[in-house]
Motif scaffolding. Structure first.
Motif, mmCIF file in Angstrom:
data_model
loop_
_atom_site.group_PDB
_atom_site.id
_atom_site.type_symbol
_atom_site.label_atom_id
_atom_site.label_comp_id
_atom_site.label_asym_id
_atom_site.label_seq_id
_atom_site.Cartn_x
_atom_site.Cartn_y
_atom_site.Cartn_z
ATOM 1 N N ARG A 1 0.764 -1.069 -0.083
ATOM 2 C CA ARG A 1 0.119 0.057 -0.031
ATOM 3 C C ARG A 1 0.958 1.346 -0.051
ATOM 4 O O ARG A 1 1.929 1.278 0.721
ATOM 5 N N GLU B 1 1.059 -2.743 12.969
ATOM 6 C CA GLU B 1 0.758 -3.384 11.565
ATOM 7 C C GLU B 1 2.080 -4.403 11.066
ATOM 8 O O GLU B 1 3.181 -3.950 11.407
ATOM 9 N N GLU B 2 1.818 -5.025 10.008
ATOM 10 C CA GLU B 2 2.898 -5.726 9.728
ATOM 11 C C GLU B 2 3.653 -4.882 8.743
ATOM 12 O O GLU B 2 3.456 -3.760 8.176
ATOM 13 N N GLN C 1 3.959 0.250 2.667
ATOM 14 C CA GLN C 1 3.221 -0.577 3.740
ATOM 15 C C GLN C 1 2.616 -1.734 2.948
ATOM 16 O O GLN C 1 2.567 -2.094 1.851
ATOM 17 N N HIS D 1 0.161 -4.758 2.074
ATOM 18 C CA HIS D 1 -1.270 -4.749 1.892
ATOM 19 C C HIS D 1 -1.742 -5.759 2.613
ATOM 20 O O HIS D 1 -1.232 -7.106 2.725
ATOM 21 N N PRO D 2 -2.867 -5.916 3.105
ATOM 22 C CA PRO D 2 -3.623 -7.136 4.009
ATOM 23 C C PRO D 2 -3.967 -7.998 3.179
ATOM 24 O O PRO D 2 -4.019 -9.245 3.576
ATOM 25 N N ASP D 3 -4.123 -8.006 1.807
ATOM 26 C CA ASP D 3 -4.624 -9.026 0.922
ATOM 27 C C ASP D 3 -3.228 -10.109 0.973
ATOM 28 O O ASP D 3 -3.834 -11.358 1.004
ATOM 29 N N VAL E 1 -1.275 -10.921 3.204
ATOM 30 C CA VAL E 1 -1.032 -11.565 4.502
ATOM 31 C C VAL E 1 -2.105 -12.564 4.576
ATOM 32 O O VAL E 1 -1.809 -13.632 5.205
ATOM 33 N N ALA E 2 -3.319 -12.538 4.045
ATOM 34 C CA ALA E 2 -4.319 -13.305 4.255
ATOM 35 C C ALA E 2 -4.111 -14.536 3.415
ATOM 36 O O ALA E 2 -4.970 -15.529 3.385
#
Length: 449
Positions: free
Chosen positions: A72, A316-317, A290, A292-294, A296-297
Motif C-alpha cells: 500500500r 501493523e505488518e 506498507q 497490503h492485508p491482501d 497477508v491473508a
C-alpha cells in the motif's frame, strides 16, 4: 538494429567501491586516453557496469510491487502512492528513473563491447577478454529485457554514445521484436562464454555465471509464453543446482545463500535504502511502503514464509526481508533456484497436463515452506494447477521484483487489479523524454491523451 555513430564517452562514471565481490581497485573516473589500454581498464569498466545495476536495484525491487496488492502506498511518497492507486502518469519521476538508469547500464555495456576487443595487453588473456565481453552482453540483455517489460518498444542502441541522455541522441523507438532479437543474441553469447564460477563463492554469487544466463533465459521465455524453451533453459540450471538447501528465512537473514544464483552485493560504499523504506518508525524506518492485508491473508497455516517475510511493528505488518537499516547493505537477489523450480513447473504444465514433474517441482517449494505436498487430486486440471502455481510464485517471490510482471504475463491485471484496458500492460514513456524528442519517441497508446 541501429548503430549510432557518436563520440565514445569521454569519461565513464564508475564510482566503484572496494567491493567484497570483485578484487579490483576502486576507480572514480577514467579519461578517454586512459581507457582500455590494459586489462585492468576492462576490469574497472565491467565493475562500472555492475555498479549501474546496483544503482538501479532499489527501483528494480519496488516498482514491480507498487501497482499490486502486495503493498500500500501512502502520502509519505506521492509518486509511490500514485502507482499503488493505479494512476500511471507519464510525469511520475520513477518512470524516468527506470528509463535513464537502464540506458546508463546499457551505455556502459556498449562501451565495454566496443573497446575491450581492441586491448593489446600480454597480461590480459583472450579468455579473460571473452569473459568480460560475455558479462557485458548479459548485463545489456538484462537491462533491455527489463525495458521491454516496462515500456514495450524502446530505442535499441548498440554502440557507445557520448551521453546516455536519449534526447541528445535523437533516436527513435524500435519495434519490440528487434529489441528481443538483440537480447537473444546477447544472451546466447552469455550462455556460452560466461564461466561456471569464479575464484571464490562470494565472487560467484556477485558476478554473472552461465547459470545466471540460463536463469535469465527461463524468465524471458516464460514471459513470452514460449514454454518449451523455458522448460529447456530451466533444465540447464537444474542440472547444476536442483535442491533447496536453505531455509526460506536464511535467504534474507544471511547473504549469498546456496540457493542464490545472482545477488546484487551492497556494502558501506554501495548502500541501499530499502530497509528504511519498509521498516516502521519504531525500528528507525519510514514505512514509506506498507504491507497490503491482501497478501497477508493468502498464507496457509504453517507456512514458514509468512514469519520470514512479515513482522508486526507499530501495530501493523511490515516487510522484514530487508532489515539492515543502519548498515544499508541488504543484498538484492535477482535470480534464485525457487524461481527456476516454479518456472519449470509452470512451463512444463503448460506444455502437457497432467504433469508429474510439474507437481513434484511445485511440492519441493511447498515442502521447504513447511506445507503438505499437493496430490494430483488437488490439481486435477490445468486451471487448478495454474491457480496454485501463481499463488506460490506470489508468496515465494514477494518483494523481490516479480509480482506485477507475473500478473501481466498471465493476463491477470484485469481479474486481480481491475485493469481491463490492455494499455496498462505497459507503462507510459516518461513525459520528459517525449518533450525533448517528440517526433521520435511517441507515447504508448492510451497515455498522455
Amino acid at each position: 538494429m541501429k548503430n549510432l555513430k557518436y563520440l565514445l564517452l569521454a569519461g565513464i562514471a564508475l564510482w566503484v567501491g572496494a567491493c567484497d565481490v570483485i578484487d579490483q581497485e576502486p576507480v572514480d573516473s577514467v579519461s578517454n586516453e586512459q581507457l582500455f589500454t590494459k586489462g585492468a581498464d576492462a576490469q574497472a569498466a565491467i565493475i562500472g557496469a555492475y555498479k549501474g545495476v546496483l544503482d538501479n536495484g532499489f527501483n528494480y525491487m519496488v516498482m514491480a510491487e507498487l501497482p499490486t496488492k502486495n503493498v500500500r502506498g501512502n502520502a509519505l511518497n506521492r509518486q509511490f502512492e500514485q502507482i499503488n492507486n493505479l494512476q500511471f502518469l507519464d510525469d511520475n519521476g520513477y518512470y524516468n528513473q527506470l528509463w535513464t538508469q537502464n540506458y546508463l547500464i546499457i551505455n556502459r555495456a556498449n562501451t565495454i563491447l566496443a573497446r575491450v576487443p581492441g586491448i593489446q595487453d600480454p597480461s590480459f588473456s583472450e579468455q579473460q577478454k571473452k569473459q568480460i565481453l560475455a558479462e557485458a552482453r548479459m548485463i545489456r540483455a538484462f537491462a533491455y529485457f527489463n525495458m521491454i517489460r516496462y515500456f514495450g518498444d524502446v530505442p535499441l542502441i548498440t554502440e557507445p554514445t557520448a551521453s546516455p541522455n536519449l534526447p541528445t541522441l535523437q533516436v527513435r523507438r524500435d519495434n519490440v521484436n528487434d529489441v528481443y532479437a538483440q537480447v537473444f543474441q546477447d544472451l546466447e553469447v552469455a550462455r556460452t562464454d560466461l564461466p561456471d564460477s569464479y575464484t571464490s563463492a562470494l565472487q560467484t554469487k556477485g558476478r554473472l555465471t552461465k547459470m545466471a544466463a540460463h536463469a535469465l533465459a527461463v524468465r524471458i521465455y516464460l514471459y513470452r509464453k514460449e514454454f518449451d524453451k523455458a522448460s529447456t533453459a530451466a533444465d540447464a540450471v537444474l542440472a547444476q543446482k536442483s535442491k533447496l538447501n536453505n531455509t526460506y528465512a536464511a535467504l534474507f537473514e544471511d547473504k549469498n545463500a546456496d540457493e542464490s544464483i545472482w545477488e546484487l552485493q551492497y556494502d558501506n560504499l554501495n548502500p541501499n535504502t530499502i530497509a528504511s523504506t519498509y521498516l516502521p518508525p519504531s525500528l528507525g524506518g519510514t514505512r514509506m511502503i506498507q504491507v497490503h492485508p491482501d497478501i497477508v491473508a493468502q498464507y496457509e497455516a504453517g507456512d514458514s514464509r509468512k514469519a520470514a517475510t512479515f513482522a508486526v511493528g507499530d501495530g501493523e505488518e511490515y516487510v522484514k526481508k530487508y532489515t539492515r537499516r543502519v548498515s544499508r547493505d541488504d543484498n538484492f537477489i535477482i535470480f534464485r533456484l525457487a524461481e527456476v523450480l516454479l518456472s519449470k513447473a509452470e512451463a512444463a504444465a503448460e506444455v502437457a497436463y497432467p504433469n508429474a514433474t510439474s507437481l513434484a517441482l511445485l511440492n519441493q517449494v511447498r515442502v521447504r515452506a513447511g506445507l503438505k505436498e499437493l496430490t494430483s487430486a488437488d490439481v486435477p486440471d490445468l486451471a487448478s494447477f495454474r491457480q496454485r502455481i501463481y499463488k506460490e510464485r506470489r508468496l515465494e517471490l514477494c518483494y523481490e521484483g516479480h509480482y506485477w510482471f507475473d500478473l501481466v504475463r498471465t493476463d491477470q491485471i484485469g481479474p486481480v487489479l481491475g485493469l481491463t484496458d490492455p494499455k496498462y500492460k505497459l507503462w507510459p514513456v516518461p513525459a520528459v523524454e517525449i518533450l525533448r524528442n517528440p517526433n521520435l519517441l511517441p507515447q504508448n497508446p492510451g497515455y498522455g491523451d
